[in-house]
Structure formats: C-alpha cells, structure tokens
Design a protein around this motif. Structure first.
Motif, PDB file in Angstrom:
ATOM      1  N   PHE A   1       3.417  -2.693  -7.003  1.00 54.92           N
ATOM      2  CA  PHE A   1       3.650  -1.271  -6.743  1.00 54.92           C
ATOM      3  C   PHE A   1       2.431  -0.651  -6.067  1.00 54.92           C
ATOM      4  O   PHE A   1       2.559   0.116  -5.112  1.00 54.92           O
ATOM      5  CB  PHE A   1       3.955  -0.561  -8.063  1.00 54.92           C
ATOM      6  CG  PHE A   1       4.126   0.919  -7.949  1.00 54.92           C
ATOM      7  CD1 PHE A   1       5.321   1.462  -7.481  1.00 54.92           C
ATOM      8  CD2 PHE A   1       3.094   1.781  -8.303  1.00 54.92           C
ATOM      9  CE1 PHE A   1       5.473   2.829  -7.379  1.00 54.92           C
ATOM     10  CE2 PHE A   1       3.248   3.149  -8.200  1.00 54.92           C
ATOM     11  CZ  PHE A   1       4.437   3.678  -7.735  1.00 54.92           C
ATOM     12  N   LEU A   2       1.233  -0.990  -6.561  1.00 52.58           N
ATOM     13  CA  LEU A   2       0.019  -0.420  -5.986  1.00 52.58           C
ATOM     14  C   LEU A   2      -0.288  -1.001  -4.609  1.00 52.58           C
ATOM     15  O   LEU A   2      -0.795  -0.296  -3.731  1.00 52.58           O
ATOM     16  CB  LEU A   2      -1.161  -0.638  -6.934  1.00 52.58           C
ATOM     17  CG  LEU A   2      -1.096   0.158  -8.236  1.00 52.58           C
ATOM     18  CD1 LEU A   2      -2.201  -0.271  -9.175  1.00 52.58           C
ATOM     19  CD2 LEU A   2      -1.163   1.645  -7.958  1.00 52.58           C
ATOM     20  N   LYS A   3       0.028  -2.290  -4.398  1.00 56.08           N
ATOM     21  CA  LYS A   3      -0.194  -2.905  -3.087  1.00 56.08           C
ATOM     22  C   LYS A   3       0.674  -2.230  -2.026  1.00 56.08           C
ATOM     23  O   LYS A   3       0.232  -2.017  -0.900  1.00 56.08           O
ATOM     24  CB  LYS A   3       0.107  -4.402  -3.117  1.00 56.08           C
ATOM     25  CG  LYS A   3      -0.987  -5.235  -3.707  1.00 56.08           C
ATOM     26  CD  LYS A   3      -0.614  -6.699  -3.654  1.00 56.08           C
ATOM     27  CE  LYS A   3      -1.651  -7.547  -4.391  1.00 56.08           C
ATOM     28  NZ  LYS A   3      -1.267  -8.968  -4.390  1.00 56.08           N
ATOM     29  N   VAL A   4       1.908  -1.910  -2.390  1.00 61.07           N
ATOM     30  CA  VAL A   4       2.815  -1.230  -1.448  1.00 61.07           C
ATOM     31  C   VAL A   4       2.241   0.121  -1.051  1.00 61.07           C
ATOM     32  O   VAL A   4       2.357   0.551   0.090  1.00 61.07           O
ATOM     33  CB  VAL A   4       4.215  -1.078  -2.086  1.00 61.07           C
ATOM     34  CG1 VAL A   4       5.098  -0.154  -1.282  1.00 61.07           C
ATOM     35  CG2 VAL A   4       4.877  -2.433  -2.233  1.00 61.07           C
ATOM     36  N   ARG A   5       1.565   0.769  -1.944  1.00 59.97           N
ATOM     37  CA  ARG A   5       0.996   2.087  -1.696  1.00 59.97           C
ATOM     38  C   ARG A   5      -0.409   2.009  -1.065  1.00 59.97           C
ATOM     39  O   ARG A   5      -1.037   3.027  -0.838  1.00 59.97           O
ATOM     40  CB  ARG A   5       0.947   2.879  -2.975  1.00 59.97           C
ATOM     41  CG  ARG A   5       2.365   3.025  -3.538  1.00 59.97           C
ATOM     42  CD  ARG A   5       2.609   4.316  -4.117  1.00 59.97           C
ATOM     43  NE  ARG A   5       3.911   4.708  -4.536  1.00 59.97           N
ATOM     44  CZ  ARG A   5       5.087   4.180  -4.343  1.00 59.97           C
ATOM     45  NH1 ARG A   5       5.214   3.089  -3.665  1.00 59.97           N
ATOM     46  NH2 ARG A   5       6.196   4.688  -4.805  1.00 59.97           N
ATOM     47  N   GLY A   6      -0.911   0.796  -0.816  1.00 59.61           N
ATOM     48  CA  GLY A   6      -2.161   0.640  -0.118  1.00 59.61           C
ATOM     49  C   GLY A   6      -3.401   0.608  -1.001  1.00 59.61           C
ATOM     50  O   GLY A   6      -4.514   0.789  -0.520  1.00 59.61           O
ATOM     51  N   VAL A   7      -3.213   0.383  -2.293  1.00 58.54           N
ATOM     52  CA  VAL A   7      -4.350   0.332  -3.210  1.00 58.54           C
ATOM     53  C   VAL A   7      -4.776  -1.119  -3.352  1.00 58.54           C
ATOM     54  O   VAL A   7      -3.957  -2.016  -3.570  1.00 58.54           O
ATOM     55  CB  VAL A   7      -3.952   0.912  -4.591  1.00 58.54           C
ATOM     56  CG1 VAL A   7      -5.113   0.781  -5.569  1.00 58.54           C
ATOM     57  CG2 VAL A   7      -3.514   2.351  -4.462  1.00 58.54           C
ATOM     58  N   ASP A   8      -6.089  -1.368  -3.211  1.00 59.29           N
ATOM     59  CA  ASP A   8      -6.629  -2.713  -3.368  1.00 59.29           C
ATOM     60  C   ASP A   8      -6.699  -3.035  -4.860  1.00 59.29           C
ATOM     61  O   ASP A   8      -7.406  -2.380  -5.631  1.00 59.29           O
ATOM     62  CB  ASP A   8      -8.023  -2.793  -2.746  1.00 59.29           C
ATOM     63  CG  ASP A   8      -8.595  -4.183  -2.838  1.00 59.29           C
ATOM     64  OD1 ASP A   8      -7.815  -5.159  -2.952  1.00 59.29           O
ATOM     65  OD2 ASP A   8      -9.836  -4.312  -2.801  1.00 59.29           O
TER      66      ASP A   8
END
Length: 89
Positions: A78-85
């Motif tokens: 979920f966080l990767k989709v939103r651009g969070v490393d």
C-alpha cells in the motif's frame, strides 16, 4: 478499586507485623531497621521471578504470526503504491 484495597490491607498487615516484632523484641533493635529493606528486596525478587516465568511460558501463536506478516506485506505494498520508501524488503 478492589486491587488498591488489597494492597493497602497487605501493607497495613506488614506494618503491624513489623511494629509487633519491634515491641516484643523478637528481632533486636539493631536489625529492626533492615526489615523493610529486606521486604523491598524480597518483593523485587518476586517480581523478577514472575516476569521470568511469564517469559518462559509465553504462548506462541503461529497462525497469528502469519496473519501479522500478511498484514505487514499488505501495508508495505500500500505504501509503495503511494510512493513511500519502505526499505529493502
């Protein structure tokens, strides 16, 4: 509230026992001041023992662990989709 009453009654009983020992001279006055220190040390040892026993018999839950790993993987995606490393994993 019941727990506090138990603790207070236990402390009152210990205090009255200590005063009784001082009055009857069972324990010499030179050693009487050390009794509360021994009590605190004994309670600390009991607390450490209870923590140790709790850690030794701590139940393992493999099903819950796998569900937690699944939730972690979903959160990372979920966080990767939103651009969070989210790290190397």
């Amino acid at each position: 509230m019941k727990h506090i009453l138990k603790i207070l009654s236990l402390l009152a009983a210990i205090f009255s026992l200590w005063i009784g020992l001082l009055q009857t001279s069972i324990v010499p006055r030179s050693h009487a001041w050390v009794l509360p220190v021994y009590l605190v040390i004994a309670l600390g040892c009991y607390g450490l023992l209870m923590v140790g026993v709790g850690l030794m018999i701590f139940p393992t839950c493999p099903q819950e662990a796998s569900l937690l790993q699944k939730d972690i993987a979903e959160a990372k995606e979920f966080l990767k989709v939103r651009g969070v490393d989210v790290g190397l994993d």
